[in-house]
Design a protein around this motif. Structure first.
Motif, PDB file in Angstrom:
ATOM      1  N   ASP A  55      35.477  36.037  37.109  1.00 39.18           N
ATOM      2  CA  ASP A  55      36.592  36.218  38.046  1.00 39.18           C
ATOM      3  C   ASP A  55      36.629  35.179  39.170  1.00 39.18           C
ATOM      4  OD1 ASP A  55      37.523  38.505  36.681  1.00 39.18           O
ATOM      5  OD2 ASP A  55      36.076  39.754  37.738  1.00 39.18           O
ATOM      6  N   LYS A 215      41.733  36.266  26.085  1.00 35.43           N
ATOM      7  CA  LYS A 215      42.774  36.531  27.061  1.00 35.43           C
ATOM      8  C   LYS A 215      42.164  37.103  28.339  1.00 35.43           C
ATOM      9  CE  LYS A 215      46.579  37.321  23.826  1.00 35.43           C
ATOM     10  NZ  LYS A 215      47.628  38.277  23.378  1.00 35.43           N
ATOM     11  N   VAL A 216      42.576  36.553  29.451  1.00 36.20           N
ATOM     12  CA  VAL A 216      42.129  37.050  30.749  1.00 36.20           C
ATOM     13  C   VAL A 216      43.353  37.224  31.638  1.00 36.20           C
ATOM     14  CG1 VAL A 216      39.836  36.006  30.625  1.00 36.20           C
ATOM     15  CG2 VAL A 216      41.734  34.691  31.576  1.00 36.20           C
ATOM     16  N   ASP A 217      43.207  38.067  32.635  1.00 39.71           N
ATOM     17  CA  ASP A 217      44.311  38.316  33.554  1.00 39.71           C
ATOM     18  C   ASP A 217      44.462  37.127  34.502  1.00 39.71           C
ATOM     19  OD1 ASP A 217      46.253  39.333  35.177  1.00 39.71           O
ATOM     20  OD2 ASP A 217      44.923  40.708  36.255  1.00 39.71           O
ATOM     21  N   THR A 218      45.589  36.466  34.424  1.00 37.35           N
ATOM     22  CA  THR A 218      45.865  35.331  35.317  1.00 37.35           C
ATOM     23  C   THR A 218      47.100  35.594  36.176  1.00 37.35           C
ATOM     24  OG1 THR A 218      47.134  34.237  33.555  1.00 37.35           O
ATOM     25  CG2 THR A 218      44.796  33.653  33.767  1.00 37.35           C
ATOM     26  N   SER A 219      47.441  36.862  36.331  1.00 35.81           N
ATOM     27  CA  SER A 219      48.626  37.185  37.129  1.00 35.81           C
ATOM     28  C   SER A 219      48.448  36.777  38.587  1.00 35.81           C
ATOM     29  CB  SER A 219      48.927  38.684  37.035  1.00 35.81           C
ATOM     30  OG  SER A 219      47.820  39.454  37.480  1.00 35.81           O
ATOM     31  N   TRP A 220      47.189  36.629  39.018  1.00 30.59           N
ATOM     32  CA  TRP A 220      46.934  36.223  40.397  1.00 30.59           C
ATOM     33  C   TRP A 220      47.430  34.799  40.672  1.00 30.59           C
ATOM     34  CZ3 TRP A 220      43.920  31.907  40.298  1.00 30.59           C
ATOM     35  CH2 TRP A 220      43.107  31.715  39.181  1.00 30.59           C
ATOM     36  N   ASP A 227      45.902  39.879  45.079  1.00 37.04           N
ATOM     37  CA  ASP A 227      45.885  40.977  44.110  1.00 37.04           C
ATOM     38  C   ASP A 227      46.263  42.257  44.841  1.00 37.04           C
ATOM     39  OD1 ASP A 227      45.250  39.920  41.588  1.00 37.04           O
ATOM     40  OD2 ASP A 227      43.151  39.690  42.157  1.00 37.04           O
TER      41      ASP A 227
END
Length: 351
Positions: A55, A215-220, A227
């Motif tokens: 992260d 796949k990783v969360d990259t919405s940040w 966040d």
């Protein structure tokens, strides 16, 4: 020594070829090995890329790739990560005549010494436009992480200066002798683990030649590091407990001075920021922790914006703007970010 007969028939003493090396000789060999080993480890460590800390590394690498796009950054714990919205800050600052382009580098559980190490790594990237560095003002929370098994997250910041900082803060703490010894051992072990680079070679090869495709969360990224915490329904009991915490906090005495070790570390990191021609700015988000009730602002900080006052900033302490007593929800983050930007621009215009 042993005696032999020479060509003239006389007995002479010559050094024995099977004499055992002295203890000093062994000690010298061991010392030379340790020096060479430490030097090699240090050289390798300085050449390796930022470690793949879950992260945190993706955020650091993203910022490294886009470092010259931003002039303002925020460093700190989850209260920064969930509490400051860069787009809202930029809009409010521009509205008040101070345009900025900011990025939120805060992350959960990131406090000194880790946050200071992380900031130094960011500054080492030499962002060309960096002008404002907001640093969350908080002391080291002793014992909240050391009791757990070592992880890459707990190890990666243990270089010489930041391990030294941790050891000094432990030494100055009110903990018992046995607790201090345990923490000394923990930090020493993590320092050795970090500096000897176990597994870092394989990690470097994987990053360079076999990058992960999971796949990783990259919405940040679209939120520039922010966040949001969701809005939550507070029970009557939870609200009453929160009000009690606020009362205790307001009745607690403020801290006008810091422990010598923390003061030295704070002065050092502020000086590091100021050397880059950026402005070091301290910020305390809304909090109900009495140990974070600070009033003093060190000389190395250009500005200090402290929101640790429920009476002065009542809206920031409303339950409906909080995810829990220590964290704002998204609506609260918008309110806090707007107020922070207004304080910043007012101070900037009058500086």
């Amino acid at each position: 020594m042993r005696r032999v007969t020479n060509s003239a028939g006389a007995a002479v003493a010559v050094p024995s070829t099977n004499a055992r090396p002295s203890i000093a000789h062994h000690a010298l060999i061991v010392a030379l090995f340790l020096v060479a080993f430490a030097g090699t480890c240090g050289l390798l460590h300085s050449r390796l890329p930022f470690p793949s800390v879950p992260d945190i590394a993706p955020r650091f690498r993203y910022f490294a790739e886009h470092k010259d796009e931003f002039d303002t950054i925020f460093i700190g714990s989850s209260r920064i990560r969930h509490g400051i919205i860069p787009q809202v800050f930029d809009e409010a600052a521009a509205k008040n005549g101070v345009p900025t382009h900011s990025f939120n580098l805060g992350y959960s559980g990131m406090w000194p010494p880790e946050s200071y190490y992380y900031l130094r790594q960011v500054l080492a990237l030499h962002p060309k436009k960096l002008r404002n560095v907001f640093i969350e003002l908080m002391d080291y929370r002793l014992g909240q992480a050391e009791g757990e098994a070592p992880t890459m997250r707990s190890v990666y910041w243990h270089d010489v200066p930041h391990t030294g900082m941790a050891l000094r803060l432990v030494a100055e703490s009110p903990l018992s002798f046995n607790e201090k010894v345990g923490l000394f051992a923990t930090h020493a072990h993590e320092f050795v683990q970090n500096m000897t680079n176990p597994g870092r070679g394989a990690e470097w090869l994987e990053q360079r030649y076999f990058p992960a495709r999971k796949k990783v969360d990259t919405s940040w990224i679209s939120r520039r590091g922010f966040d949001p915490e969701p809005a939550t329904e507070w029970s009557e009991a939870a609200q009453e407990e929160y009000r009690r915490q606020i009362r205790v906090f307001e009745e607690a005495s403020t801290h006008e001075h810091w422990r010598p070790g923390f003061a030295a570390a704070l002065d050092d990191i502020l000086g590091k920021v100021n050397q880059t021609r950026a402005k070091a700015i301290l910020v305390i988000p809304p909090t109900v922790r009495p140990e974070e009730h600070f009033t003093a602002c060190p000389r190395g900080a250009f500005f200090g914006f402290y929101f640790d006052s429920p009476s002065k900033y009542p809206r920031l302490y409303l339950p409906e703007l909080h995810y829990d007593p220590g964290h704002l929800n998204e609506a609260g983050a918008r309110e806090f970010t707007t107020q922070l930007a207004e304080h910043f621009t007012t101070a900037w215009m009058t500086w």
